[in-house]
Write a protein that holds these residues in place. Sequence first.
Motif, PDB file in Angstrom:
ATOM      1  N   VAL A  62       0.865  -1.185   0.000  1.00 27.32           N
ATOM      2  CA  VAL A  62       0.000   0.000   0.000  1.00 27.32           C
ATOM      3  C   VAL A  62       0.897   1.228   0.000  1.00 27.32           C
ATOM      4  O   VAL A  62       1.582   1.500   0.989  1.00 27.32           O
ATOM      5  CB  VAL A  62      -0.922   0.029   1.245  1.00 27.32           C
ATOM      6  N   THR A  64       2.258   5.148   0.164  1.00 25.66           N
ATOM      7  CA  THR A  64       1.987   6.191   1.167  1.00 25.66           C
ATOM      8  C   THR A  64       0.742   7.006   0.825  1.00 25.66           C
ATOM      9  O   THR A  64      -0.066   7.331   1.704  1.00 25.66           O
ATOM     10  CB  THR A  64       3.199   7.139   1.288  1.00 25.66           C
ATOM     11  N   ILE A  67      -2.238   5.103   1.842  1.00 30.03           N
ATOM     12  CA  ILE A  67      -2.343   5.014   3.296  1.00 30.03           C
ATOM     13  C   ILE A  67      -2.996   6.278   3.854  1.00 30.03           C
ATOM     14  O   ILE A  67      -3.844   6.228   4.759  1.00 30.03           O
ATOM     15  CB  ILE A  67      -0.955   4.785   3.934  1.00 30.03           C
ATOM     16  N   THR A 182      -6.815  -6.054   4.008  1.00 29.02           N
ATOM     17  CA  THR A 182      -5.848  -4.961   3.888  1.00 29.02           C
ATOM     18  C   THR A 182      -6.508  -3.617   4.178  1.00 29.02           C
ATOM     19  O   THR A 182      -5.957  -2.780   4.909  1.00 29.02           O
ATOM     20  CB  THR A 182      -5.221  -4.940   2.485  1.00 29.02           C
ATOM     21  N   TRP A 186      -5.839  -1.293   8.012  1.00 32.31           N
ATOM     22  CA  TRP A 186      -5.363   0.091   8.033  1.00 32.31           C
ATOM     23  C   TRP A 186      -6.440   1.056   8.522  1.00 32.31           C
ATOM     24  O   TRP A 186      -6.168   1.956   9.317  1.00 32.31           O
ATOM     25  CB  TRP A 186      -4.877   0.491   6.640  1.00 32.31           C
TER      26      TRP A 186
END
Length: 309
Positions: A62, A64, A67, A182, A186
Amino acid sequence: MNKKITGHIAMFSSQLIFGINNPVSKTLMPSVVDGLTLSFLRMAGACVLFWFISLFTPKEHVPTKDILLLAGAALFGIVGNQVSFIIGLSHTTTITASLLVMTTPILTMLGAALVLKEPITHKKVLGVLMGATGAILLVLDTRHSQGENSLLGIGFHLLSCLSFATYLTVFKNLIGRYSSVTLMKWMFLFATIICIPICGKSTLATDFASISLNGYLRLIYVVCFATVLAYTLIPIGQKNIRPTTVSMYNYVQPVVVTVISVILGMGTFGWIELGATLLVFGGVYVVTQSKSRAQLEAEQALKQAQNEQ
């Protein structure tokens, strides 16, 4: 299995779980925990479980940029949605909460039109109105609501719906790039971090030793099923069906709440309830039959090509 069918099954299952969670969460507040503590337990518990599950699933890189986008998705899709809902539920009845959830499809339809340029077709409007009518009939005919509603609670429910509608539309493309695990590991990590200053003091003040086994079993349902399992299913629906259709499944919740009330002997199921249920699911079906922007553009291109021949 057809991807669209998979998406519909995932969304129906998630909303069924949420519908059961509505009365379960209500019984936890404030006798077992308060709303802020319950919210933090959901975030932190799901965070730990999703990161643990991720150890046994394929790893996904993933970047930045994504994210940071996931942090925004967590703010709207989890924190804004669930914390506002729990606080609202502590100040309203479960039936009122189910009624207000019905504003989500309308907000999502408008958001999809603004952000994703999805057309507001006659079928979409008809389907949304059918579902809303059925859910309202259920709520108005229900005689088992207890407690009082407050403007504060209603306001938090509306904020919850607006937050989730924003998540469904603004972050649709992001959701399609990663697996559910995933995404959720996060998102719940960021949700937990965001919730620490909001819910930390209340959580630390909770006497967990005094909670009964029955109370912990209800908490386990809220964390493991109404959070981890339900939030695993939602991205599956988001990837395979359109935002307005995804949000239409919010109409399942009033049906579930009514059925649970009947099972517990707190209400009855008659012709009105049957008609309302048919309207709810009929509305979902009508919305699924509406044409997407891609379909309309393809039809327009075909007509243009035929005219040029």
